[in-house]
Design a protein around this motif. Sequence first.
Motif, PDB file in Angstrom:
ATOM      1  N   ILE A 112      -3.241   7.446  -1.647  1.00 33.10           N
ATOM      2  CA  ILE A 112      -3.756   6.213  -2.264  1.00 33.10           C
ATOM      3  C   ILE A 112      -4.639   6.548  -3.465  1.00 33.10           C
ATOM      4  CG2 ILE A 112      -5.227   4.178  -1.879  1.00 33.10           C
ATOM      5  CD1 ILE A 112      -4.140   4.163   0.998  1.00 33.10           C
ATOM      6  N   GLU A 113      -5.497   7.556  -3.321  1.00 35.37           N
ATOM      7  CA  GLU A 113      -6.378   7.905  -4.445  1.00 35.37           C
ATOM      8  C   GLU A 113      -5.571   8.422  -5.635  1.00 35.37           C
ATOM      9  OE1 GLU A 113     -10.650   8.713  -2.311  1.00 35.37           O
ATOM     10  OE2 GLU A 113      -9.536  10.452  -3.006  1.00 35.37           O
ATOM     11  N   ASN A 114      -4.495   9.109  -5.333  1.00 36.42           N
ATOM     12  CA  ASN A 114      -3.627   9.610  -6.400  1.00 36.42           C
ATOM     13  C   ASN A 114      -2.986   8.447  -7.161  1.00 36.42           C
ATOM     14  OD1 ASN A 114      -2.752  11.937  -7.636  1.00 36.42           O
ATOM     15  ND2 ASN A 114      -0.768  11.857  -6.622  1.00 36.42           N
ATOM     16  N   ARG A 115      -2.565   7.424  -6.414  1.00 37.01           N
ATOM     17  CA  ARG A 115      -1.988   6.238  -7.072  1.00 37.01           C
ATOM     18  C   ARG A 115      -3.034   5.509  -7.887  1.00 37.01           C
ATOM     19  NH1 ARG A 115       0.184   2.319  -3.120  1.00 37.01           N
ATOM     20  NH2 ARG A 115       0.146   0.934  -4.893  1.00 37.01           N
ATOM     21  N   THR A 116      -4.262   5.430  -7.348  1.00 34.48           N
ATOM     22  CA  THR A 116      -5.349   4.774  -8.088  1.00 34.48           C
ATOM     23  C   THR A 116      -5.596   5.525  -9.391  1.00 34.48           C
ATOM     24  OG1 THR A 116      -6.328   4.243  -5.960  1.00 34.48           O
ATOM     25  CG2 THR A 116      -7.714   3.887  -7.862  1.00 34.48           C
ATOM     26  N   ASN A 117      -5.607   6.848  -9.292  1.00 32.38           N
ATOM     27  CA  ASN A 117      -5.811   7.685 -10.483  1.00 32.38           C
ATOM     28  C   ASN A 117      -4.716   7.416 -11.516  1.00 32.38           C
ATOM     29  OD1 ASN A 117      -7.493   9.643 -11.656  1.00 32.38           O
ATOM     30  ND2 ASN A 117      -6.000  11.246 -11.237  1.00 32.38           N
ATOM     31  N   ILE A 134       0.851  -1.207   0.000  1.00 29.18           N
ATOM     32  CA  ILE A 134       0.000   0.000   0.000  1.00 29.18           C
ATOM     33  C   ILE A 134       0.881   1.250   0.000  1.00 29.18           C
ATOM     34  CG2 ILE A 134      -1.748   1.307   1.295  1.00 29.18           C
ATOM     35  CD1 ILE A 134      -2.980  -1.219   0.323  1.00 29.18           C
ATOM     36  N   LEU A 141      -3.129   4.624 -11.909  1.00 28.23           N
ATOM     37  CA  LEU A 141      -3.359   3.321 -12.535  1.00 28.23           C
ATOM     38  C   LEU A 141      -4.370   3.436 -13.671  1.00 28.23           C
ATOM     39  CD1 LEU A 141      -3.539   0.890  -9.468  1.00 28.23           C
ATOM     40  CD2 LEU A 141      -1.723   1.056 -11.137  1.00 28.23           C
ATOM     41  N   PHE A 142      -5.290   4.404 -13.544  1.00 25.48           N
ATOM     42  CA  PHE A 142      -6.289   4.614 -14.588  1.00 25.48           C
ATOM     43  C   PHE A 142      -5.667   5.267 -15.820  1.00 25.48           C
ATOM     44  CE2 PHE A 142      -9.482   3.896 -11.461  1.00 25.48           C
ATOM     45  CZ  PHE A 142     -10.691   3.764 -12.094  1.00 25.48           C
ATOM     46  N   TYR A 143      -4.888   6.307 -15.600  1.00 27.51           N
ATOM     47  CA  TYR A 143      -4.572   7.202 -16.707  1.00 27.51           C
ATOM     48  C   TYR A 143      -3.113   7.318 -17.110  1.00 27.51           C
ATOM     49  CZ  TYR A 143      -9.313   8.572 -15.800  1.00 27.51           C
ATOM     50  OH  TYR A 143     -10.657   8.539 -15.618  1.00 27.51           O
ATOM     51  N   ILE A 164      -5.255   9.113   2.567  1.00 24.90           N
ATOM     52  CA  ILE A 164      -6.306   8.820   1.572  1.00 24.90           C
ATOM     53  C   ILE A 164      -5.902   9.445   0.230  1.00 24.90           C
ATOM     54  CG2 ILE A 164      -8.728   9.195   0.921  1.00 24.90           C
ATOM     55  CD1 ILE A 164      -9.271   9.395   4.024  1.00 24.90           C
ATOM     56  N   TYR A 165      -5.426  10.691   0.291  1.00 24.78           N
ATOM     57  CA  TYR A 165      -5.024  11.390  -0.941  1.00 24.78           C
ATOM     58  C   TYR A 165      -3.926  10.605  -1.681  1.00 24.78           C
ATOM     59  CZ  TYR A 165      -2.324  14.532  -3.828  1.00 24.78           C
ATOM     60  OH  TYR A 165      -1.610  15.064  -4.871  1.00 24.78           O
TER      61      TYR A 165
END
Lengths: 237, 230
Positions: free
Chosen positions: B140-145, B75, B147-149, B137-138
């Motif tokens: 992790i969400e930034n990493r998720t973003n 993580i 992975l998308f783009y 949270i930021y």
Amino acid sequence: MISKKISPPNCDTCDNKDSIILCSMNKSELAEFSKTKSFNVYKKGQIIFYEGNQPHGLFCIKSGKVKVHKMGGEGDDQIVRFVKPGGLLGYRALLSNEPYKASATALENTLICYIPKNDFIEQIKKNGQLSMLTIQMLTNDLKAAEKRILNMAQKPVRERIAEALLLIKECYGLENDEQTIAAILTRREIGDVAGVTTETTIRTLSEFKAEKIIKLDGKKIKILNMSRLVKLANIID
Amino acid sequence: MSELFPYITHLKQNPLFDKCPEVILSKNLKGVEKVSFQKNDYIIKQSSPYNGVYFINKGVAKIIKGENENHSSIIRYVVPGELIGVSSYIFENNYTFSAIALEKTETLFMPADNFQQMVSSNSESALELMKILCYNIYLIENRTNGLFYKTTKQRVIELLISLCQINGRGQNPHTLSYNLDDIASLAGTTKNYLYKVINELSKSDILTLTKQSIRINNLQRLKFIGEHEN
């Protein structure tokens, strides 16, 4: 931007009182809150706040639904979460004193109370229970964010799309037939929730249809086999 | 009591407790202790009962999470100044992740009850804890973003840059002694693809891969490539 401004409802008599953490305040604190907040109506598709802007207050959803989404490099959208009545918006930016990290858009006509920043922060400082509930809410957000990135890293596309359908069903509910998801979402929007391309979403939904898990009727999705869909989503906590 | 004073000094250096009155801190030091871990030791094991939080004083640890040990993903890394265990704090049940020392790591352990007492009796600490959670949270969400783009190469480069920033608190910021499996997992790619990107960058002498570490030779150039990679 704000389509209509009307008198704010009283927090003490709000229908969502039991599900809003702010209502952990006592009657006199709630009455004070009701005095300083404002109340706005957002039309379907209207932006509530933009990624990158500075927050000045907290949004509390009275009715309607909102999507929180982040823009990708080439204008693509990623739906981070859905927010239902009783949910709060903009609290993370407010608490960390940073610009919004995502945008929020009304998915249908939505009524939202707006609480000025200082009133919210002062209440958190004064009210230990509100403070603990806020930490609890953030902890849940952290777990959800961790779960999402693990899904992205570990879950196959079919599982992610099955989970996205369940998430959308959870947010929008079902129509009277108890099977059809009460939402009209494009394949691209479903893909934005699952983190896959529109083409893959279309292909996977067709597979689900062929396996008689769902039925597609234009943009409407009917869940024919809920237990199979749940199993397919492989939801772990 | 005097033996506890260093703990007060240490806790006051952490943003979580820097505004916490000493009187509250000193009342809650029972059970607080220094705990050291060797490389690859578990600091926290997923599913074990929550019993407190760990402040990292020295060293680096990784947070991993998954269905089981063989099927888990990294993580994030935690470095000195950060604390681990807060996400389990509010529900007081089991830890929902594992934390493993990547090198010799020194921590300050604070039992669950003390931590609860400190946060609930001090609104500034509670607000600071909220900020920490928002930041996590930021990230992790930034990493998720990403992975998308972002392209895999872009994600690998951004990760190397962020690891340099994490290392920046140490003595040798540009030498990254992290496991390549972990770096691949964090970047959301395979070890083979990670090698491919590293080889490409080492040909331009932007970095050097050795058995033990990756040395970043030209951070500015790496940043430039990351920003212009499509």
